[in-house]
Motif scaffolding. Structure first.
Motif, PDB file in Angstrom:
ATOM      1  N   HIS A  15       0.802  -1.226   0.000  1.00  0.00           N
ATOM      2  CA  HIS A  15       0.000   0.000   0.000  1.00  0.00           C
ATOM      3  C   HIS A  15       0.835   1.277   0.000  1.00  0.00           C
ATOM      4  N   GLY A  19      -0.707   4.160   7.185  1.00  0.00           N
ATOM      5  CA  GLY A  19      -2.097   4.260   7.613  1.00  0.00           C
ATOM      6  C   GLY A  19      -3.000   3.297   6.871  1.00  0.00           C
ATOM      7  N   VAL A  20      -2.846   3.240   5.549  1.00  0.00           N
ATOM      8  CA  VAL A  20      -3.663   2.331   4.736  1.00  0.00           C
ATOM      9  C   VAL A  20      -3.331   0.877   5.069  1.00  0.00           C
ATOM     10  N   ALA A  22      -2.294  -0.249   7.928  1.00  0.00           N
ATOM     11  CA  ALA A  22      -2.882  -0.544   9.235  1.00  0.00           C
ATOM     12  C   ALA A  22      -4.373  -0.855   9.101  1.00  0.00           C
ATOM     13  N   GLN A  23      -5.071  -0.091   8.255  1.00  0.00           N
ATOM     14  CA  GLN A  23      -6.490  -0.365   8.027  1.00  0.00           C
ATOM     15  C   GLN A  23      -6.680  -1.748   7.417  1.00  0.00           C
ATOM     16  N   HIS A  24      -5.827  -2.085   6.469  1.00  0.00           N
ATOM     17  CA  HIS A  24      -5.906  -3.389   5.819  1.00  0.00           C
ATOM     18  C   HIS A  24      -5.674  -4.519   6.819  1.00  0.00           C
ATOM     19  N   LYS A  26      -6.279  -4.272   9.992  1.00  0.00           N
ATOM     20  CA  LYS A  26      -7.246  -4.118  11.085  1.00  0.00           C
ATOM     21  C   LYS A  26      -6.558  -3.861  12.437  1.00  0.00           C
ATOM     22  N   THR A  28      -4.321  -0.429  14.654  1.00  0.00           N
ATOM     23  CA  THR A  28      -4.051   1.007  14.629  1.00  0.00           C
ATOM     24  C   THR A  28      -2.696   1.260  13.974  1.00  0.00           C
ATOM     25  N   GLN A  29      -2.529   2.459  13.430  1.00  0.00           N
ATOM     26  CA  GLN A  29      -1.259   2.789  12.803  1.00  0.00           C
ATOM     27  C   GLN A  29      -0.086   2.756  13.784  1.00  0.00           C
TER      28      GLN A  29
END
Length: 318
Positions: A15, A19-20, A22-24, A26, A28-29
């Protein structure tokens, strides 16, 4: 070093953004960043250049990333071996299908396949060949349904069936007068094509290779599409011809625009491809059996002398 840390590294490389990623994953950053920093400290190397935007993987990071993917695949393989020993066909299977197969093949068998494998969650993505290969490499897909041969390290292919090419011609085309089409009859200047990235385009061009050129090189309309259905409608309204895979012609059987090829019939090899780390062999075998059981007449499951398997010019993918 943990599998979780390695999965975070792979996500950031994909990615190019913490940040992205971390979202992927699941999480936190700060959690993801801390674990990657901890891994870098343990290894004594920097995996990502954080001063670049988007984030850039370092040279040593790229080398370690390849091994990280191998380790993660092997860990997944371990779990799948346990399920296989227990004879448990459950979990999920992620399948990538090329656009010239998806709308015509999937409706034939998918409902029956899911009904007979109720413990499996089936996820299907329509993707171009190179996207499928990349996702198989990244363990984001389990299987791909596409055209072979494909020479790519780490991937294996099981041919499922052989699908003939057919010509779809305008009533203004000289081909319209023929009962069957021979490859020598094709005029490559009148050929309507899918746009770049589709393996069917490359095979169509190969079939027309060294054929006679259209003398009218100043056509007022040049049109390429990502959809065979769009191209068919353009031919209905205009001139020229296109090539179609057999499954895309099932609703056109009585059309005078549809022409078969004389023998040997140019044909594409349709296969399921998968990583050498893939272990859900029972599910794969069930998928192949389900597809073959629902194939219409006119398709062969083994190559024979009546067909000419068309090479895949983009097959040399590394």
């Amino acid at each position: 070093m943990t599998l979780t840390q390695l999965s975070y590294v792979v996500a950031v490389d994909k990615h190019k953004n913490f940040g992205v990623a971390a979202q992927h994953c699941k999480v936190t950053q700060p959690t993801l960043s801390m674990q990657i920093q901890k891994l870098e400290d343990e290894l004594g190397v920097i995996l990502f250049d954080r001063t670049e935007q988007p984030i850039k993987t370092t040279k040593v990071g790229e080398a370690l990333l390849k091994q990280a993917k191998v380790i993660l695949r092997e860990a997944q393989k371990f779990d799948e071996m346990v399920l296989e020993e227990k004879d448990e066909s459950r979990g999920e299977i992620r399948i990538g299908v090329i656009p010239t197969l998806a709308p015509y093949l999937m409706p034939l068998f998918l409902k029956d396949f899911t009904k007979n494998n109720e413990n499996i969650k089936v996820i299907v993505e329509e993707l171009q060949t190179q996207q499928i290969i990349q996702k198989l490499d990244d363990a984001e897909l389990d299987l791909g349904l596409l055209v072979t041969p494909i020479d790519h390290a780490g991937l294996q292919a099981d041919p499922i069936f052989y699908e003939p090419f057919m010509a779809y011609v305008s009533d203004k085309s000289p081909l319209a007068k023929l009962s069957k089409v021979d490859q020598k009859d094709l005029n490559s200047g009148d050929l309507w094509l899918l746009n770049d990235g589709h393996c069917f385009r490359e095979q169509s061009l190969l079939i027309c290779k060294n054929r006679k050129k259209n003398s009218d090189q100043n056509k007022s309309l040049m049109f390429e599409s990502g959809s065979l259905e769009t191209i068919k409608k353009m031919i209905d309204q205009d001139y020229g011809f296109t090539l179609l895979p057999y499954l895309a012609t099932l609703d056109l059987k009585n059309s005078k625009r549809l022409k078969e090829f004389s023998h040997p019939v140019p044909t594409r090899e349709v296969s399921v491809i998968y990583s050498k780390y893939f272990r859900k062999n029972k599910i794969k075998d069930n998928l192949i059996e389900s597809i073959r059981r629902h194939l219409p007449e006119g398709l062969d499951i083994v190559a024979n002398k009546k067909i000419q398997v068309v090479d895949l010019p983009i097959g040399q993918l590394s």
